[in-house]
Design an enzyme around this catalytic site. Structure first.
Site, mmCIF file in Angstrom:
data_model
loop_
_atom_site.group_PDB
_atom_site.id
_atom_site.type_symbol
_atom_site.label_atom_id
_atom_site.label_comp_id
_atom_site.label_asym_id
_atom_site.label_seq_id
_atom_site.Cartn_x
_atom_site.Cartn_y
_atom_site.Cartn_z
ATOM 1 N N LYS A 75 65.477 29.105 54.378
ATOM 2 C CA LYS A 75 66.641 28.765 53.534
ATOM 3 C C LYS A 75 66.303 29.022 52.060
ATOM 4 C CE LYS A 75 67.305 24.368 52.126
ATOM 5 N NZ LYS A 75 67.526 24.187 50.683
ATOM 6 N N ASN A 76 65.132 28.594 51.636
ATOM 7 C CA ASN A 76 64.811 28.636 50.197
ATOM 8 C C ASN A 76 64.406 30.023 49.711
ATOM 9 O OD1 ASN A 76 65.534 26.009 50.135
ATOM 10 N ND2 ASN A 76 63.443 25.202 50.029
ATOM 11 N N ILE A 125 68.065 20.772 34.672
ATOM 12 C CA ILE A 125 67.924 22.239 34.599
ATOM 13 C C ILE A 125 67.447 22.662 33.215
ATOM 14 C CG2 ILE A 125 69.625 22.736 36.402
ATOM 15 C CD1 ILE A 125 71.654 23.324 34.124
ATOM 16 N N ARG A 174 68.518 16.135 39.049
ATOM 17 C CA ARG A 174 67.961 17.476 39.220
ATOM 18 C C ARG A 174 68.198 18.229 37.903
ATOM 19 N NH1 ARG A 174 67.396 18.643 44.745
ATOM 20 N NH2 ARG A 174 66.264 20.545 44.199
ATOM 21 N N CYS A 216 71.497 15.204 43.070
ATOM 22 C CA CYS A 216 71.572 15.269 44.536
ATOM 23 C C CYS A 216 70.839 14.051 45.068
ATOM 24 C CB CYS A 216 70.996 16.574 45.051
ATOM 25 S SG CYS A 216 69.220 16.547 45.087
ATOM 26 N N ARG A 227 73.765 22.550 44.796
ATOM 27 C CA ARG A 227 73.193 22.504 43.451
ATOM 28 C C ARG A 227 72.302 23.714 43.184
ATOM 29 N NH1 ARG A 227 68.641 21.900 42.283
ATOM 30 N NH2 ARG A 227 69.163 21.146 40.208
ATOM 31 N N ARG A 246 72.858 21.801 56.198
ATOM 32 C CA ARG A 246 72.586 22.614 54.999
ATOM 33 C C ARG A 246 71.342 23.458 55.200
ATOM 34 N NH1 ARG A 246 71.000 19.688 50.418
ATOM 35 N NH2 ARG A 246 70.573 21.818 49.771
ATOM 36 N N ASP A 302 58.832 19.143 50.550
ATOM 37 C CA ASP A 302 59.835 19.204 51.620
ATOM 38 C C ASP A 302 59.258 18.805 52.973
ATOM 39 O OD1 ASP A 302 61.452 22.201 50.298
ATOM 40 O OD2 ASP A 302 61.438 20.128 49.638
ATOM 41 N N ILE A 344 56.693 15.151 43.193
ATOM 42 C CA ILE A 344 57.631 16.174 42.724
ATOM 43 C C ILE A 344 58.991 15.588 42.375
ATOM 44 C CG2 ILE A 344 58.762 18.377 43.272
ATOM 45 C CD1 ILE A 344 55.713 18.628 43.077
HETATM 46 C C1 EPZ Z 1 63.277 24.102 45.171
HETATM 47 O O1 EPZ Z 1 64.106 23.219 44.441
HETATM 48 C C2 EPZ Z 1 63.695 23.941 46.621
HETATM 49 N N1 EPZ Z 1 65.106 24.318 46.773
HETATM 50 C C3 EPZ Z 1 63.487 22.490 47.061
HETATM 51 O O2 EPZ Z 1 63.804 22.411 48.441
HETATM 52 C C4 EPZ Z 1 62.012 22.141 46.880
HETATM 53 O O3 EPZ Z 1 61.820 20.784 47.214
HETATM 54 C C5 EPZ Z 1 61.613 22.374 45.420
HETATM 55 O O4 EPZ Z 1 61.892 23.742 45.048
HETATM 56 C C6 EPZ Z 1 60.135 22.124 45.189
HETATM 57 O O5 EPZ Z 1 59.382 22.954 46.008
HETATM 58 C C7 EPZ Z 1 65.425 25.625 46.848
HETATM 59 O O6 EPZ Z 1 64.581 26.496 46.757
HETATM 60 C C8 EPZ Z 1 66.874 25.940 47.051
HETATM 61 P P1 EPZ Z 1 61.922 22.663 41.165
HETATM 62 P P2 EPZ Z 1 64.122 23.304 42.823
HETATM 63 O O7 EPZ Z 1 62.722 23.276 40.081
HETATM 64 O O8 EPZ Z 1 64.017 24.715 42.385
HETATM 65 C C9 EPZ Z 1 61.875 19.215 37.911
HETATM 66 C C10 EPZ Z 1 64.815 21.532 50.355
HETATM 67 O O9 EPZ Z 1 64.709 20.443 50.926
HETATM 68 N N2 EPZ Z 1 62.661 20.137 37.071
HETATM 69 O O10 EPZ Z 1 60.616 23.271 41.548
HETATM 70 O O11 EPZ Z 1 65.291 22.508 42.339
HETATM 71 C C11 EPZ Z 1 62.683 18.710 39.104
HETATM 72 O O12 EPZ Z 1 63.467 17.592 38.727
HETATM 73 C C12 EPZ Z 1 64.902 21.585 48.854
HETATM 74 O O13 EPZ Z 1 64.804 22.656 50.923
HETATM 75 C C13 EPZ Z 1 62.941 19.798 35.750
HETATM 76 O O14 EPZ Z 1 62.523 18.741 35.273
HETATM 77 O O15 EPZ Z 1 62.782 22.527 42.483
HETATM 78 C C14 EPZ Z 1 61.610 18.345 40.092
HETATM 79 O O16 EPZ Z 1 61.122 17.058 39.761
HETATM 80 C C15 EPZ Z 1 64.874 20.204 48.214
HETATM 81 N N3 EPZ Z 1 63.687 20.630 34.988
HETATM 82 C C16 EPZ Z 1 60.500 19.373 39.806
HETATM 83 O O17 EPZ Z 1 60.785 19.918 38.521
HETATM 84 C C17 EPZ Z 1 64.168 21.826 35.489
HETATM 85 O O18 EPZ Z 1 64.842 22.568 34.739
HETATM 86 C C18 EPZ Z 1 60.458 20.522 40.801
HETATM 87 O O19 EPZ Z 1 61.714 21.112 40.799
HETATM 88 C C19 EPZ Z 1 63.886 22.155 36.833
HETATM 89 C C20 EPZ Z 1 63.130 21.310 37.605
#
Ligand code: EPZ
Length: 421
Positions: free
Chosen positions: A22-23, A123, A121, A116, A92, A401, A309, A331
Site C-alpha cells: 500500500k505504502n 506536514i 499528522r 488521523c 491523509r 484501507r 506499522d 514514531i
Molecule cells: C508513512 O506515513 C506511512 N504511510 C505510515 O504508514 C508509516 O507509519 C509512516 O510512514 C512511518 O513509517 C504511507 O506511506 C502512506 P512520516 P507518513 O512522515 O509519511 C512526523 C500505515 O499504517 N512528521 O514518516 O505520514 C509525524 O507526525 C501508515 O500504513 C512531522 O512532524 O509518516 C510522525 O510522528 C500509518 N512533520 C513522524 O514524523 C511532517 O511534516 C513520521 O511521519 C511529517 C511527519
C-alpha cells in the site's frame, strides 16, 4: 455496516500470497502524473486507499483504468491542480500529490490533511522542504494555495529534521523535473521510498542514493511512462506471520521478501518461531511453538529499525505469550488505541506514555471489538484468532484501507473468519 466474525483457537496452516505494498502504490500512482504517456502499475493491492488515489487522478483529468491488480494511468488529459476536500479527508496521505501536481502544473490547491487515528499528522516538513525548491505556499483557512510563479522548481539542498517518509516522497516528486540538483539529507530509507525511486528512474529520472540517508536528484526535462511492479507489502507479511504465530500454526507466504522485514524477524525468533526462507521458490515459512515466549522489547524506529506499522500486529501475538513484552513507540504520538480493544479480549496491557507493557495470558476470550485504525484493526483480527470463542470486529473501513481481502487470506489458511454485511 459490515463486520468480521471470528471463531478463535484454530491453528493457521497452509500458504497464501502477499500483495503489493500500500505504502508504495500510493506515491507511485501520484508519480504517474509526471510521466508522459500511459504508465502500467502492476501488483497493485485492492484497497480503498488505492481507489481514493484513482479518484484523485481522475478528478485531475487523468485516464485511470483498473484490471485486476493492474492500474493504468495516462495523465495526458490533466486539466486541474486541486484536490477536493472530501478526497483529502478520505486519505491523509493524499498530501504526497502536492509535489507532483505543483511540479507538473506550476500550482496546487489542497486542504490540510485531517489528523488521523494516530494523532496529529503535521506536514511542516513537507511544506518547508517544498518551499526550499521555490514553491510559494500560502496557508489560509485550512487550505494550501501553492504556485511556482510560472518558473520550473529549482533544485536545492534540503535537510529533513526527521526522516519523514511522506516529506521525502514529496521532495522526490517535486525535484525529479526541477532545474538543477536536489540533495535530500536525512531522507527516509523505507523500501517504499526506494520503490518510488525505482519507478521514477525507469521513467528517466536521475536519482541516486535511494535507501540511504542522502538522496541526490538531478532534474530532467521530462519523464516517460513505464511499467512498474509494486514491491511486496512488508507490513502485510508481518501481519500474516503474527497471525500464524498467535495460533501456534505453520504458514508459508509467497510473493514476499524477508529482507524487507529483517528488523522484525528476530522478534519472531525470540518468541520461539522458526523461520525458513527458500530462496529459489521465494517462500517464507513460519513454524510457531505451541506457546509463544515473550519479546523482551520492541523499539519502533525509522527504517531500517523496527517499523511502527508492525507494532500493533506484533503486540497482538505477545498477548498470549509466556512472560512480559515491552513496546516503545517512538514514531507516532497516539499509536496504542488498539490496547483498550485488546483488553476487551482479555489482554493484560499497561500503557505509560510511549511504553506499553504486555503481560502474556494463556488465552484470550472472544468479545465485540472495534477497529481503531488500520494496524490496530489487524491486531484485533490476530488476537481474535487466538481467543476462545467468537469475536465480532466492526469499523472495518480502517482495515479495508490497507489490507487486500485479509479475511480471505486468513480463511485460506484455515481461520474460521467471515465477513457479514
Ligand atoms: C508513512 O506515513 C506511512 N504511510 C505510515 O504508514 C508509516 O507509519 C509512516 O510512514 C512511518 O513509517 C504511507 O506511506 C502512506 P512520516 P507518513 O512522515 O509519511 C512526523 C500505515 O499504517 N512528521 O514518516 O505520514 C509525524 O507526525 C501508515 O500504513 C512531522 O512532524 O509518516 C510522525 O510522528 C500509518 N512533520 C513522524 O514524523 C511532517 O511534516 C513520521 O511521519 C511529517 C511527519
Amino acid at each position: 455496516m459490515s463486520r468480521l466474525i471470528v471463531e478463535g483457537l484454530h491453528k493457521l496452516d497452509g500458504e497464501t500470497a502477499i500483495h503489493g505494498a500500500k505504502n508504495s502504490v500510493l506515491p507511485v500512482l501520484a508519480a504517474t502524473l509526471l510521466a508522459e504517456g500511459e504508465s502500467e502499475i502492476t501488483n497493485c493491492p485492492r484497497l480503498s486507499d488505492v481507489r481514493a488515489t484513482a479518484s484523485i487522478l481522475r478528478h485531475l483529468g487523468c485516464e485511470v483504468s483498473t484490471e485486476g491488480d493492474v492500474v493504468t494511468v495516462n495523465p495526458a488529459g490533466l486539466c486541474r491542480s486541486d484536490i477536493p476536500d472530501h478526497l483529502m479527508r478520505e486519505m491523509r496521505s493524499s498530501i504526497v500529490f502536492l509535489g507532483a501536481i505543483a511540479a507538473r502544473t506550476g500550482e496546487a490547491q489542497l486542504s490540510f490533511p485531517g489528523g488521523c487515528e494516530l494523532g496529529p499528522r503535521p506536514i511542516n516538513l513537507h511544506l518547508s522542504a517544498l518551499r526550499r525548491l521555490g514553491l510559494e505556499i500560502e496557508e489560509e483557512r485550512g487550505r494550501l494555495n501553492c504556485r511556482t510563479g510560472g518558473r520550473r522548481l529549482r533544485g536545492a539542498a534540503v535537510t529533513l529534521e526527521q526522516p519523514s517518509v511522506g516529506a521525502t516522497e514529496n521532495l522526490l516528486l517535486a525535484s525529479v523535473t526541477a532545474e538543477g540538483t536536489t540533495s535530500i539529507i536525512n531522507a527516509a530509507r523505507e523500501p517504499e521510498v526506494v520503490d518510488l525511486c525505482r519507478y521514477l528512474n525507469a521513467c528517466g529520472a536521475q536519482i541516486t542514493g535511494a535507501g540511504e540517508s542522502t538522496i541526490t536528484v538531478e532534474g530532467v526535462e521530462r519523464l516517460n511512462s513505464c511499467r512498474h511492479r509494486v514491491l511486496p507489502d512488508r507490513i502485510e507479511t508481518v501481519t500474516y506471520l503474527a497471525a500464524a504465530a498467535a495460533t501456534g500454526g505453520r504458514v508459508t507466504l509467497t510473493h514476499t521478501d524477508p529482507t524487507l522485514i529483517s528488523s522484525v524477524l528476530p522478534a519472531f525468533e525470540e518468541a520461539g518461531c522458526r523461520l525458513d526462507w527458500a530462496e529459489n521458490s521465494r517462500r517464507l515459512t513460519l513454524t510457531a511453538p505451541d506457546r509463544l515466549k515473550r519479546i523482551t522489547s520492541v523499539l519502533t524506529m525509522p527504517y531500517p529499525g523496527f517499523p511502527t506499522d508492525a507494532q500493533a500486529p506484533v503486540m497482538a501475538m505477545t498477548c498470549v505469550a509466556e512472560g512480559t513484552s515491552v513496546f516503545i513507540e517512538t514514531i507516532f504520538d497516539s499509536r496504542y488505541r488498539h490496547v483498550d480493544e485488546l483488553a476487551r479480549l482479555g489482554a493484560h496491557i499497561k500503557v505509560e506514555g510511549r511504553v506499553a507493557v504486555v503481560e502474556g495470558v494463556p488465552e484470550l476470550s472472544g468479545a465485540q471489538v472495534e477497529c481503531t485504525d488500520l494496524r490496530g484493526g489487524a491486531a484485533l483480527v490476530i488476537a481474535a484468532l487466538a481467543a476462545d470463542g467468537e469475536t465480532e470486529i466492526t469499523a472495518l473501513r480502517h482495515l479495508d484501507r490497507g489490507y487486500d481481502r485479509l479475511e480471505e487470506g486468513l480463511a485460506r489458511l484455515g481461520a474460521r473468519i467471515r465477513r457479514m454485511d
